[in-house]
Design an enzyme around this catalytic site. Sequence first.
Site, PDB file in Angstrom:
ATOM      1  N   GLU A 188       7.212  24.541  39.509  1.00 13.01           N
ATOM      2  CA  GLU A 188       8.659  24.760  39.561  1.00 13.01           C
ATOM      3  C   GLU A 188       9.001  26.038  40.328  1.00 13.01           C
ATOM      4  O   GLU A 188       9.578  26.990  39.770  1.00 13.01           O
ATOM      5  CB  GLU A 188       9.253  24.812  38.154  1.00 13.01           C
ATOM      6  CG  GLU A 188       9.209  23.478  37.445  1.00 13.01           C
ATOM      7  CD  GLU A 188      10.032  23.457  36.163  1.00 13.01           C
ATOM      8  OE1 GLU A 188      10.346  24.528  35.637  1.00 13.01           O
ATOM      9  OE2 GLU A 188      10.352  22.355  35.695  1.00 13.01           O
TER      10      GLU A 188
ATOM     11  N   CYS B  17      13.712  43.319  46.467  1.00 11.13           N
ATOM     12  CA  CYS B  17      12.984  44.589  46.589  1.00 11.13           C
ATOM     13  C   CYS B  17      12.838  45.013  48.048  1.00 11.13           C
ATOM     14  O   CYS B  17      13.249  44.289  48.960  1.00 11.13           O
ATOM     15  CB  CYS B  17      11.604  44.455  45.934  1.00 11.13           C
ATOM     16  SG  CYS B  17      10.429  43.513  46.921  1.00 11.13           S
TER      17      CYS B  17
ATOM     18  N   GLU C 202       7.540  15.877  34.704  1.00 14.40           N
ATOM     19  CA  GLU C 202       7.747  16.452  33.375  1.00 14.40           C
ATOM     20  C   GLU C 202       9.013  15.883  32.765  1.00 14.40           C
ATOM     21  O   GLU C 202      10.030  15.739  33.440  1.00 14.40           O
ATOM     22  CB  GLU C 202       7.958  17.973  33.459  1.00 14.40           C
ATOM     23  CG  GLU C 202       6.742  18.776  33.745  1.00 14.40           C
ATOM     24  CD  GLU C 202       7.034  20.285  33.612  1.00 14.40           C
ATOM     25  OE1 GLU C 202       8.030  20.665  32.965  1.00 14.40           O
ATOM     26  OE2 GLU C 202       6.268  21.061  34.187  1.00 14.40           O
TER      27      GLU C 202
ATOM     28  N   LYS D  47       6.303  27.001  21.535  1.00 14.62           N
ATOM     29  CA  LYS D  47       5.714  26.265  20.411  1.00 14.62           C
ATOM     30  C   LYS D  47       6.700  25.328  19.713  1.00 14.62           C
ATOM     31  O   LYS D  47       6.292  24.423  19.009  1.00 14.62           O
ATOM     32  CB  LYS D  47       5.034  27.207  19.423  1.00 14.62           C
ATOM     33  CG  LYS D  47       5.887  28.335  18.903  1.00 14.62           C
ATOM     34  CD  LYS D  47       5.031  29.251  18.028  1.00 14.62           C
ATOM     35  CE  LYS D  47       5.736  30.545  17.683  1.00 14.62           C
ATOM     36  NZ  LYS D  47       5.996  31.391  18.873  1.00 14.62           N
TER      37      LYS D  47
ATOM     38  N   HIS E 106       8.783  23.540  21.480  1.00 12.41           N
ATOM     39  CA  HIS E 106       9.074  22.480  22.458  1.00 12.41           C
ATOM     40  C   HIS E 106       8.262  21.258  22.048  1.00 12.41           C
ATOM     41  O   HIS E 106       7.090  21.373  21.710  1.00 12.41           O
ATOM     42  CB  HIS E 106       8.657  22.960  23.849  1.00 12.41           C
ATOM     43  CG  HIS E 106       9.147  22.107  24.976  1.00 12.41           C
ATOM     44  ND1 HIS E 106       8.700  20.825  25.203  1.00 12.41           N
ATOM     45  CD2 HIS E 106      10.050  22.367  25.957  1.00 12.41           C
ATOM     46  CE1 HIS E 106       9.311  20.338  26.269  1.00 12.41           C
ATOM     47  NE2 HIS E 106      10.133  21.243  26.746  1.00 12.41           N
TER      48      HIS E 106
HETATM   49  C1  GAL Z   1       9.485  23.390  32.768  1.00 15.94           C
HETATM   50  C2  GAL Z   1       8.136  24.021  33.018  1.00 15.94           C
HETATM   51  C3  GAL Z   1       7.175  23.797  31.877  1.00 15.94           C
HETATM   52  C4  GAL Z   1       7.864  24.019  30.563  1.00 15.94           C
HETATM   53  C5  GAL Z   1       9.052  23.119  30.474  1.00 15.94           C
HETATM   54  C6  GAL Z   1       9.796  23.233  29.171  1.00 15.94           C
HETATM   55  O1  GAL Z   1      10.463  24.159  33.367  1.00 15.94           O
HETATM   56  O2  GAL Z   1       7.563  23.526  34.203  1.00 15.94           O
HETATM   57  O3  GAL Z   1       6.098  24.675  32.043  1.00 15.94           O
HETATM   58  O4  GAL Z   1       8.247  25.348  30.453  1.00 15.94           O
HETATM   59  O5  GAL Z   1       9.952  23.410  31.490  1.00 15.94           O
HETATM   60  O6  GAL Z   1      10.866  22.331  29.093  1.00 15.94           O
END
Ligand code: GAL
Length: 644
Positions: free
Chosen positions: A125, A135, A281, A330, A332
């Site tokens: 991401e 910077c 994801e 944790k 999630h």
């Molecule tokens: C995404 C990320 C994951 C996790 C996820 C949680 O943004 O790639 O690593 O953090 O969200 O929803």
Amino acid sequence: MEDVRLMHEAGVNLVSLAIFSWSRIQPTEDVWDFDWLDRVIGILHDGGVSVNLATATASPPPWLAHANPEMLPVLADGTRLWHGARQHYCPSSPVYRSAARRLVEAMAERYAKHPALAMWHVGNEFGCHVPACYCDISAQAFREWLQRRYGSLEELNRAWGTDFWSQRYSSWEEIIPPRRTPTWPNPTQQLDFMRFSSDALLDCYEIEREVLQRLSPGVPITTNFMSFFKPLDYWKWAEREDVVSNDSYPDPSDPASAMKAAMAGDLMRSLGRGRPWILMEQSTNRVNWREINQVKPPGLMRLWSYQAVARGADGVMFFQWRQSRAGAEKFHSAMVPHGPMSSSPGWREVVQLGAELRRLDGVGNTQCHAEVAILFDWESWWALELPSKPSSALRQMEQIESVYRSLYEANITVDFARPRDDLSAYSLVVAPALYMVTDEGVANIERFVGAGGVLLMTFFSGIVDESEHIRLGGYPKPFQELLGLNVVDFHPLGIGQHVGLRFADGTAARGTTWSEHIELGGAESLATFASGDLAGRPAMTSNGFGSGTAYYLGTRPDGAAMARVLEIVCSRADVASGAETPHGVEAVRRVGKGKSILFLLNHRDVAVEVPIGEAGTNLIDGTEVHRGLLRLEARGVAAIHEGW
Ligand code: GAL
């Protein structure tokens, strides 16, 4: 071993691995530890599970930041972001870039030939937490980027309009990123900084891609996108990926989520130019990063997974496999929850989905086919939302969503395209608030309409060139001939304010957000404003141009009225609904050589009956589907292979 057994139960055949593992792989500068990763990849391979192996560069280890604090990113106000979370790097930092390159080389050298390796997952991401760095190192990189873009300081001064507010630069050294200023920084400086920042991260991606292509040729490369993520121009990024992949976390409590996720799916397919993409994801259930993290009701994860497939995804994945015990995520949800699996509805749904997807082989080599394209350009989005405009309530995504929604509800599949892309495959092109457009884009849009295409353009399009300079001579200068009109001035509406509209057939409607003083110059008025200063003046027009027609909207018709507008333009373009469905049921087709698969997705929480025009087989459960009515349970899905 236990994990592999569970993966088999869930139908998992691809695992993303090592995404945030840099500090485990390289615990100090000269110590490498691959043993654990060898073991994990080995176990997965023995279990027949392939690996989407991350390059692990998304979260630099503490030792790197500690020894080189100048690699940490800085915000516009000068605040430095420290290590202790993730993504704490300045994209232009030579320290970060060379450490990342070294890590990717080590990963590729070790695993390029591993039989479990199916794909490389670069970073993670990009830009999610730190889309831009302000910077001094970034400032220098920005100057170099500007030198490449403009060649001379004189040209930069011209493009940025620096005579205004005494901003003329006399040496490159004086130029800085748009840091915190007393009031708005120069708009073109801001726009160029957004272009630069997207490119700076893309350079990081490219450094890794070069290593992977050299050391691991032939293995597909991806990086996970975040739907309509404003800071990165994904058109440029997607050209450099073998597979487009997306992370999708729609809010289960937002009624617009299904529509927004459909739109993101259409974008991913379009970014990949019609190639299948991967839902990289999604969550099985709750996330942990909203104020209040609501659960996904039963069936919703399955439904949204199918929605991605329906819109062109050939893979469905999750974050995360096991719910972690420690760390920031944790709470999630995960495929494997904290508690016993037997009492987890989420796990049952994962297992069900895994089993079903295995039966969907028939979906391979099919793809969605769209007759409609929405023009969408990241640079125009950036420019539109720079401050000090007639209305700061004019937001790109809202304008796109308002036209997309009507098409979505009519089950009309949409591609997204850039103004300069080949549009000849489309019957209808919609340009919602396409504020900034290049000469090339203008010529392309004209060519499309001239050759018989139908265009619907909405207000505040064609206003500036790529330097964000007004295109002088009456608005929207480059499209006046095409549209057959002149916009004398803008009359933005207040929050919650409406303006009356009257269509030519006498029906009344309302517009929001915007109104404007339109003078006809050959166009025909299809609707007029019915209240306020502009009462009686045109609000929607159409104009014949070449063998096509260009429609124009000077306001944002609300709800049903926008659907009406889309009906008018679709009928002129001969674009018909893909399927008649009850409200809340989405229908999308994937077609391939001699086959057509109709996905029906019931987004409602009650069962519905959907009229079926063509009999077939529901690939999900193998049942025959006959003409007549098909019952879809609450959040139910069918994937009908049409014809027997
Ligand atoms: C995404 C990320 C994951 C996790 C996820 C949680 O943004 O790639 O690593 O953090 O969200 O929803």
